[in-house]
Design a protein around this motif. Structure first.
Motif, PDB file in Angstrom:
ATOM      1  N   MET A 117      11.538  50.645  43.348  1.00 27.60           N
ATOM      2  CA  MET A 117      11.949  49.789  42.251  1.00 27.60           C
ATOM      3  C   MET A 117      10.712  49.135  41.649  1.00 27.60           C
ATOM      4  SD  MET A 117      14.748  46.740  42.046  1.00 27.60           S
ATOM      5  CE  MET A 117      13.891  45.482  42.944  1.00 27.60           C
ATOM      6  N   PRO A 118      10.667  49.068  40.331  1.00 26.61           N
ATOM      7  CA  PRO A 118       9.520  48.420  39.695  1.00 26.61           C
ATOM      8  C   PRO A 118       9.466  46.933  40.035  1.00 26.61           C
ATOM      9  CG  PRO A 118      11.207  48.950  38.080  1.00 26.61           C
ATOM     10  CD  PRO A 118      11.638  49.556  39.376  1.00 26.61           C
ATOM     11  N   ALA A 119       8.265  46.363  39.971  1.00 28.37           N
ATOM     12  CA  ALA A 119       8.071  44.951  40.292  1.00 28.37           C
ATOM     13  C   ALA A 119       8.735  44.042  39.265  1.00 28.37           C
ATOM     14  CB  ALA A 119       6.579  44.636  40.390  1.00 28.37           C
ATOM     15  N   LYS A 120       8.806  44.513  38.031  1.00 29.83           N
ATOM     16  CA  LYS A 120       9.473  43.708  37.003  1.00 29.83           C
ATOM     17  C   LYS A 120      10.239  44.618  36.067  1.00 29.83           C
ATOM     18  CE  LYS A 120       5.724  43.424  33.678  1.00 29.83           C
ATOM     19  NZ  LYS A 120       5.147  42.620  32.666  1.00 29.83           N
ATOM     20  N   ALA A 121      11.222  44.035  35.432  1.00 32.16           N
ATOM     21  CA  ALA A 121      12.044  44.801  34.490  1.00 32.16           C
ATOM     22  C   ALA A 121      11.241  45.091  33.234  1.00 32.16           C
ATOM     23  CB  ALA A 121      13.296  43.999  34.144  1.00 32.16           C
ATOM     24  N   PRO A 122      11.564  46.178  32.555  1.00 31.73           N
ATOM     25  CA  PRO A 122      10.859  46.470  31.300  1.00 31.73           C
ATOM     26  C   PRO A 122      11.222  45.435  30.232  1.00 31.73           C
ATOM     27  CG  PRO A 122      12.703  47.973  31.588  1.00 31.73           C
ATOM     28  CD  PRO A 122      12.598  47.180  32.849  1.00 31.73           C
ATOM     29  N   ALA A 123      10.322  45.187  29.343  1.00 30.27           N
ATOM     30  CA  ALA A 123      10.600  44.321  28.197  1.00 30.27           C
ATOM     31  C   ALA A 123      11.325  45.145  27.137  1.00 30.27           C
ATOM     32  CB  ALA A 123       9.299  43.763  27.635  1.00 30.27           C
ATOM     33  N   TYR A 124      12.077  44.472  26.285  1.00 31.68           N
ATOM     34  CA  TYR A 124      12.774  45.166  25.207  1.00 31.68           C
ATOM     35  C   TYR A 124      11.781  45.960  24.359  1.00 31.68           C
ATOM     36  CZ  TYR A 124      15.892  46.201  21.362  1.00 31.68           C
ATOM     37  OH  TYR A 124      16.632  46.872  20.417  1.00 31.68           O
ATOM     38  N   ALA A 125      10.635  45.374  24.081  1.00 33.26           N
ATOM     39  CA  ALA A 125       9.619  46.059  23.262  1.00 33.26           C
ATOM     40  C   ALA A 125       9.167  47.363  23.914  1.00 33.26           C
ATOM     41  CB  ALA A 125       8.430  45.141  23.015  1.00 33.26           C
ATOM     42  N   ASP A 126       9.092  47.386  25.245  1.00 33.87           N
ATOM     43  CA  ASP A 126       8.709  48.612  25.958  1.00 33.87           C
ATOM     44  C   ASP A 126       9.783  49.690  25.798  1.00 33.87           C
ATOM     45  OD1 ASP A 126       6.374  47.359  26.885  1.00 33.87           O
ATOM     46  OD2 ASP A 126       7.390  46.633  28.693  1.00 33.87           O
ATOM     47  N   LEU A 127      11.048  49.278  25.884  1.00 36.38           N
ATOM     48  CA  LEU A 127      12.143  50.234  25.700  1.00 36.38           C
ATOM     49  C   LEU A 127      12.146  50.767  24.272  1.00 36.38           C
ATOM     50  CD1 LEU A 127      14.968  48.352  27.630  1.00 36.38           C
ATOM     51  CD2 LEU A 127      13.601  50.279  28.448  1.00 36.38           C
ATOM     52  N   ALA A 128      11.912  49.890  23.313  1.00 38.99           N
ATOM     53  CA  ALA A 128      11.866  50.313  21.907  1.00 38.99           C
ATOM     54  C   ALA A 128      10.721  51.297  21.676  1.00 38.99           C
ATOM     55  CB  ALA A 128      11.714  49.092  21.001  1.00 38.99           C
ATOM     56  N   ALA A 129       9.586  51.059  22.315  1.00 37.75           N
ATOM     57  CA  ALA A 129       8.442  51.974  22.175  1.00 37.75           C
ATOM     58  C   ALA A 129       8.775  53.342  22.779  1.00 37.75           C
ATOM     59  CB  ALA A 129       7.205  51.375  22.833  1.00 37.75           C
ATOM     60  N   ARG A 130       9.438  53.345  23.934  1.00 41.28           N
ATOM     61  CA  ARG A 130       9.838  54.621  24.542  1.00 41.28           C
ATOM     62  C   ARG A 130      10.831  55.346  23.648  1.00 41.28           C
ATOM     63  NH1 ARG A 130      12.180  53.567  30.175  1.00 41.28           N
ATOM     64  NH2 ARG A 130      12.521  55.799  30.049  1.00 41.28           N
TER      65      ARG A 130
END
Length: 166
Positions: free
Chosen positions: A1-14
């Motif tokens: 499991m990742p240490a922190k959740a992705p940010a919305y901006a990271d999901l938008a970039a993906r």
């Protein structure tokens, strides 16, 4: 499991990369989501031109909505529970079939901080995809806050979508 959740901006970039691939391959997507409450639909439509591939989404928070909108048979919910791989797969299939998409995505889980039941803790989620090349439900268990659990679940949905696109 990742240490922190992705940010919305990271999901938008993906999504920008997936956006181009979906358009290029002329694939369409629909979703039925429960614990993410429309967050997946928001990410899927983040970029202009998403109407070329996004057929629509359903926020199916209640068991009744899962049945009425996504076509999940009530007996599946009663026998496996709303938070289960079987229901996630039925949500994905229902979204695909009912909205006429090539790929369906279903998400169900317990975002928290309340809602846990015996054997189904806060942070448990099932993300499923139903498409021509991939049919799978993935179980995850997050330990983030409510927002983090939702963002991380959408991240897994994008992972599955990327795999389904090929």
């Amino acid at each position: 499991m990742p240490a922190k959740a992705p940010a919305y901006a990271d999901l938008a970039a993906r999504m920008k990369t997936l956006h181009a691939a979906l358009k290029r391959k002329k694939l369409t997507v629909a979703c039925a989501e429960s614990c993410t409450g429309g967050l997946l639909g928001a990410v899927l439509t983040e970029h202009s031109g998403s109407s070329a591939y996004f057929r629509g989404g359903m926020e199916v928070y209640s068991d009744e909505a899962k049945t009425a909108l996504a076509g999940v048979p009530p007996q599946l919910i009663h026998s496996h529970g709303a938070v289960s791989s079987v229901v996630a797969a039925a949500l994905a299939r229902g979204a695909r079939e009912r909205l006429g998409a090539k790929i369906g995505i279903g998400i169900t889980g317990i975002a928290g901080p309340t809602g846990a039941t015996p054997g189904k803790p806060v942070g448990l989620a099932y993300i499923a995809i139903d498409g021509p090349k991939l049919q799978r439900a993935k179980k995850v268990r997050w330990s983030f806050d409510r927002a983090g659990n939702r963002l991380a679940s959408v991240g897994v949905a994008l992972d599955l979508l990327a795999e389904a696109i090929g």
